[in-house]
Design an enzyme around this catalytic site. Sequence first.
Site, PDB file in Angstrom:
ATOM      1  CG  HIS A  86      -0.701   0.341   2.512  1.00 50.12           C
ATOM      2  ND1 HIS A  86      -0.020  -0.402   3.473  1.00 50.12           N
ATOM      3  CD2 HIS A  86      -0.291   1.669   3.160  1.00 50.12           C
ATOM      4  CE1 HIS A  86       0.236   0.186   4.681  1.00 50.12           C
ATOM      5  NE2 HIS A  86       0.094   1.701   4.407  1.00 50.12           N
TER       6      HIS A  86
ATOM      7  CG  ASP B 292       0.226  -3.770   2.777  1.00 44.84           C
ATOM      8  OD1 ASP B 292       0.303  -3.271   1.655  1.00 44.84           O
ATOM      9  OD2 ASP B 292      -0.321  -3.129   3.788  1.00 44.84           O
TER      10      ASP B 292
ATOM     11  CB  SER C 193       2.589   2.156   6.397  1.00 50.35           C
ATOM     12  OG  SER C 193       1.390   1.583   6.760  1.00 50.35           O
TER      13      SER C 193
HETATM   14  N1  ARG Z   1      -1.442   2.531   7.097  1.00 47.97           N
HETATM   15  C1  ARG Z   1      -0.554   2.987   8.009  1.00 47.97           C
HETATM   16  C2  ARG Z   1       0.519   3.727   7.189  1.00 47.97           C
HETATM   17  O1  ARG Z   1       0.318   3.971   5.932  1.00 47.97           O
HETATM   18  C3  ARG Z   1       0.060   2.397   9.081  1.00 47.97           C
HETATM   19  C4  ARG Z   1      -1.006   1.954  10.222  1.00 47.97           C
HETATM   20  C5  ARG Z   1      -0.595   1.087  11.330  1.00 47.97           C
HETATM   21  N2  ARG Z   1      -1.413   1.325  12.103  1.00 47.97           N
HETATM   22  C6  ARG Z   1      -1.514   0.721  13.635  1.00 47.97           C
HETATM   23  N3  ARG Z   1      -2.630   1.011  14.420  1.00 47.97           N
HETATM   24  N4  ARG Z   1      -0.502  -0.105  13.701  1.00 47.97           N
HETATM   25  O2  ARG Z   1       1.444   4.399   7.585  1.00 47.97           O
END
Ligand code: ARG
Length: 262
Positions: free
Chosen positions: A80, A126, A219
């Site tokens: 992503h 992912d 992420s």
């Molecule tokens: N989707 C987020 C990003 O693109 C990471 C989220 C991780 N969330 C969590 N609660 N551990 O950076």
Amino acid sequence: MSTLRHLVKIVGVAAALGIAATATATAAPAKPSGDVSPMIVGGSPATTQQYPWTVALIYNGTQWCGGTLVAPNKVVTAAHCTAGKAPSTWRIAAGRTDLRTNEGVLAKVTKVWQHPNYRSVTQGDDVAVMTLDQNLPYQTLPLATSADAGLYAAGTMAKTLGWGDTTGSGTYSDTLNQVDVPVTSDQTCTTAYGADYRKAAMVCAGYPDGGKDSCQADSGGPLVASGKLIGVVSWGEGCALAGKPGVYARVSSYVDLIKQQL
Ligand code: ARG
């Protein structure tokens, strides 16, 4: 970093997350009540001397995601993070604890492999592998394999690292942070996320009461246990919320595919 850059990042992450955006990136005050110290969320400062395989992914000049050096010129990150972005838009900062400095190496990306079945974070797969324009002079991290099932047992302590949001409300960090979180059982994660938790593709980590977690812009970064990469920061509802552990791509499920790219 400027407010504009943060806004750009939040909107971009939300777009990348698609259907999961409401839960992950735009959820309002994600900060749990209580004593959350302001690092990753609930963590503490770390350095790339301590964790040389931790790298920052810079997209068009903005820190966007994290990654892990798994071979001298290969970085594992989240699909992503890379979806819809050309290899030439990336720079990989390695050996750079503080992103305001020029320490370490800034590498270019020549190729991005993304899991061919990746659609959205809640559907799994992912994972992505970037090929760099040079071999980096830093230690690499081994991948967890099918022989490492024990590392995925509930209660295994794991570490996650990144330059992301330290509060759950958009406080991005210029310096690397770390936090230790226990792996949860599949049952715990299914209770938290229902059918969006897919146990073959994902693993969760976090405390029942929350308080410690990875967050937006972490992420793609590592979840490490016993010196191996067991997970890739993927998604979660808010950050560090009680009953909502962080969700990571389960590296041992993808190790063969990843190794084909190395
Ligand atoms: N989707 C987020 C990003 O693109 C990471 C989220 C991780 N969330 C969590 N609660 N551990 O950076």
